[in-house]
Motif scaffolding. Structure first.
Motif, short mmCIF file in Angstrom:
data_model
loop_
_atom_site.label_atom_id
_atom_site.label_comp_id
_atom_site.label_asym_id
_atom_site.label_seq_id
_atom_site.Cartn_x
_atom_site.Cartn_y
_atom_site.Cartn_z
N ASN A 13 0.65 -1.15 -0.02
CA ASN A 13 0.20 -0.25 -0.11
C ASN A 13 1.08 1.42 -0.36
O ASN A 13 0.51 2.32 -1.05
CB ASN A 13 -0.47 -0.06 1.10
CG ASN A 13 -2.12 -1.44 1.15
OD1 ASN A 13 -2.13 -2.11 0.00
ND2 ASN A 13 -2.83 -1.04 1.96
N ASN A 20 0.67 7.89 -5.87
CA ASN A 20 0.23 8.48 -6.01
C ASN A 20 0.56 9.59 -5.78
O ASN A 20 -0.78 11.09 -6.26
CB ASN A 20 -1.43 8.32 -5.37
CG ASN A 20 -2.14 6.50 -5.81
OD1 ASN A 20 -1.51 5.95 -6.61
ND2 ASN A 20 -3.15 6.38 -5.03
N PRO A 48 -6.70 -2.53 -1.37
CA PRO A 48 -7.67 -1.52 -2.00
C PRO A 48 -9.15 -1.27 -1.17
O PRO A 48 -9.56 -1.87 -0.75
CB PRO A 48 -8.11 -2.61 -3.15
CG PRO A 48 -8.13 -3.86 -3.10
CD PRO A 48 -6.87 -4.13 -1.58
N ARG A 49 -8.85 -0.07 -1.67
CA ARG A 49 -10.09 1.21 -0.59
C ARG A 49 -10.74 2.09 -1.50
O ARG A 49 -10.48 2.34 -2.73
CB ARG A 49 -9.67 2.25 0.36
CG ARG A 49 -9.38 1.50 1.96
CD ARG A 49 -8.72 2.58 2.80
NE ARG A 49 -8.94 1.74 4.10
CZ ARG A 49 -7.33 1.10 4.77
NH1 ARG A 49 -6.47 0.99 3.33
NH2 ARG A 49 -7.04 0.40 6.08
N ASP A 51 -11.80 4.78 -1.64
CA ASP A 51 -11.11 6.21 -2.62
C ASP A 51 -9.99 6.56 -3.10
O ASP A 51 -9.34 7.33 -3.41
CB ASP A 51 -11.07 7.18 -1.01
CG ASP A 51 -10.06 6.73 0.26
OD1 ASP A 51 -9.54 5.51 -0.16
OD2 ASP A 51 -10.00 7.11 1.35
N GLN A 52 -9.23 5.06 -2.95
CA GLN A 52 -8.23 5.11 -3.83
C GLN A 52 -6.41 5.91 -2.99
O GLN A 52 -6.32 6.21 -4.19
CB GLN A 52 -8.07 4.96 -5.44
CG GLN A 52 -9.34 4.16 -5.96
CD GLN A 52 -9.79 4.28 -7.57
OE1 GLN A 52 -8.38 4.20 -8.27
NE2 GLN A 52 -10.90 3.68 -7.92
N ARG A 53 -6.87 5.75 -2.15
CA ARG A 53 -6.15 6.51 -2.07
C ARG A 53 -4.88 5.95 -1.77
O ARG A 53 -3.04 6.95 -1.82
CB ARG A 53 -6.54 7.00 -0.19
CG ARG A 53 -5.87 5.03 0.97
CD ARG A 53 -6.11 5.68 2.35
NE ARG A 53 -7.64 5.66 3.02
CZ ARG A 53 -8.38 5.44 3.74
NH1 ARG A 53 -7.27 5.42 4.85
NH2 ARG A 53 -9.55 5.52 4.12
N ARG A 56 -4.27 1.22 -6.17
CA ARG A 56 -6.33 1.37 -7.59
C ARG A 56 -6.26 -0.36 -7.56
O ARG A 56 -5.60 -1.28 -7.91
CB ARG A 56 -5.09 2.01 -8.55
CG ARG A 56 -4.87 3.63 -7.97
CD ARG A 56 -4.81 4.89 -8.85
NE ARG A 56 -4.13 5.37 -8.16
CZ ARG A 56 -3.29 6.66 -8.94
NH1 ARG A 56 -2.47 5.93 -10.19
NH2 ARG A 56 -3.26 8.09 -8.65
N PRO A 57 -7.58 -0.06 -8.31
CA PRO A 57 -7.38 -1.32 -8.85
C PRO A 57 -6.77 -2.05 -10.08
O PRO A 57 -6.66 -3.16 -10.46
CB PRO A 57 -9.02 -1.50 -9.57
CG PRO A 57 -10.03 -0.07 -9.14
CD PRO A 57 -8.54 0.65 -8.93
N TYR A 89 -13.55 2.48 -8.66
CA TYR A 89 -13.39 1.46 -7.44
C TYR A 89 -14.63 0.16 -7.55
O TYR A 89 -15.90 0.84 -8.36
CB TYR A 89 -13.39 2.31 -6.53
CG TYR A 89 -13.02 0.66 -5.12
CD1 TYR A 89 -11.82 0.05 -5.16
CD2 TYR A 89 -14.14 0.31 -4.78
CE1 TYR A 89 -11.84 -0.80 -4.16
CE2 TYR A 89 -14.62 -0.70 -3.52
CZ TYR A 89 -13.01 -0.68 -3.78
OH TYR A 89 -13.31 -1.98 -2.29
#
Length: 258
Positions: A13, A20, A48-49, A51-53, A56-57, A89
Motif C-alpha cells: 500500500n 500516487n 484496495p479502498r 477512495d483509492q488513496r 488502485r484497481p 472502484y
C-alpha cells in the motif's frame, strides 16, 4: 507447512501511496512486488479502498497476473467486503471476483478510517459475512477475518465459515514500543487467542504495526502461519533498500536468527 516457519506477506500500500503523489507510475507497485519476491517474500498483500488513496484497481489486476505465474506465491487481497462501487472502484467483492486471490482477508474498516484499527464483532456482522464467505470459497479463496485477540469472537469466526483469523496486533506493537506495564498481559492474550483458534481448527495470521523491533517477540507464539507487514517494512526500505528490508523480515519470520 513447517510449524517453525511463518510466511511473510509484504503489503505494498505505501509504495502505491508514494506513487500516487505524482503523475505516472513511479514507483511501480508491480516492480516493487517483483523485488520483494526476489528477496524471498512468501506473498504480496494489498488493501484496495474505495477512495483509492493507495492501491488502485489496476494494481490489483497487475499483481494478480504477476502472481498467477508463481504458484508458490500467495496473493492476498484485504478489505471491507461491504465496500460498494465508487467511481472507477468496482467494489471490493467485484475486484475479488475478477482476480480470485489465493487469500481474501476481510476487514471491518470504513472510508473515514486512517488505517484498520479493530477486528470484527461477529455478534453483529456474522450473519452478513456468512454468505460472502461462502461465495469466496466458491471462487477458490481462503478466507481470513481480521479479529481482535478475543477467544470468544474467534470461536464465532469458525462458525461463520472462516479458514483463518488475522490477529490485529496494533495494541501489542504500541505496548512493545512504550514498554508498557501491560505488555506481558497483552502478549498472553494473543497467545490465548491463537490457542483458541487452534482448538476450533482455524489458522492464525497476524498484522498491523509489526516491525523489526517487535516481530521476533510476537513470533514466540507458536502457530502463527503468516504475518502481513507493509508500513514498517517500507520505512525500513528507505534506509536499507527494499530487498534488504524484506530479507531482514524474512529471516525473523523463518526463524533464521535463532
Amino acid at each position: 507447512m513447517n510449524p517453525t516457519r511463518t510466511s511473510l506477506s509484504v503489503n505494498l500500500n505505501k509504495i502505491a501511496l508514494l506513487r500516487n503523489s505524482r503523475e505516472g507510475n513511479y514507483p511501480s507497485v508491480t516492480a516493487h512486488a517483483e523485488i520483494c519476491l526476489a528477496a524471498g517474500a512468501d506473498g504480496i498483500t494489498v488493501h484496495p479502498r474505495p477512495d483509492q488513496r493507495h492501491i488502485r484497481p489496476g494494481d490489483v489486476y497487475d499483481l494478480a497476473a504477476l502472481t498467477a505465474s508463481m504458484p508458490v506465491i500467495e496473493f492476498n487481497i484485504e478489505g471491507n467486503p461491504f465496500a460498494p462501487a465508487q467511481g472507477s472502484y468496482p467494489g471490493f467483492m467485484e475486484l475479488v471476483r475478477q482476480t480470485r486471490p489465493d487469500q481474501c482477508t476481510l476487514v471491518p474498516d470504513s472510508d473515514d478510517q486512517l488505517t484498520s484499527d479493530h477486528g470484527f464483532d461477529l455478534t453483529q456482522s456474522g450473519d452478513k459475512l456468512r454468505p460472502i464467505i461462502d461465495e469466496l470459497h466458491e471462487l477458490g479463496c481462503r478466507v481470513s477475518l481480521f479479529m481482535d485477540p478475543d477467544p470468544a469472537q474467534i470461536r464465532l469466526a469458525k462458525g461463520v465459515g472462516a479458514d483463518r483469523v488475522e490477529l490485529y496486533t496494533g495494541p501489542y506493537a504500541l505496548a512493545h514500543k512504550e514498554q508498557s506495564d501491560n505488555l506481558d498481559t497483552l502478549f498472553r492474550s494473543y497467545h490465548e487467542a491463537t490457542l483458541a483458534a487452534a482448538e476450533v481448527g482455524l489458522g492464525v495470521n497476524a498484522g498491523h504495526d509489526l516491525n523489526l523491533d517487535n516481530l521476533a517477540r510476537f513470533l514466540e507464539i507458536p502457530g502463527i502461519l503468516e504475518v502481513s507487514i507493509g508500513h514498517a517494512l517500507t520505512v525500513d526500505a528507505i534506509a536499507m533498500g527494499m530487498g534488504e528490508a524484506v530479507n531482514r523480515y524474512r529471516r525473523i519470520c523463518h526463524h533464521e536468527n535463532r
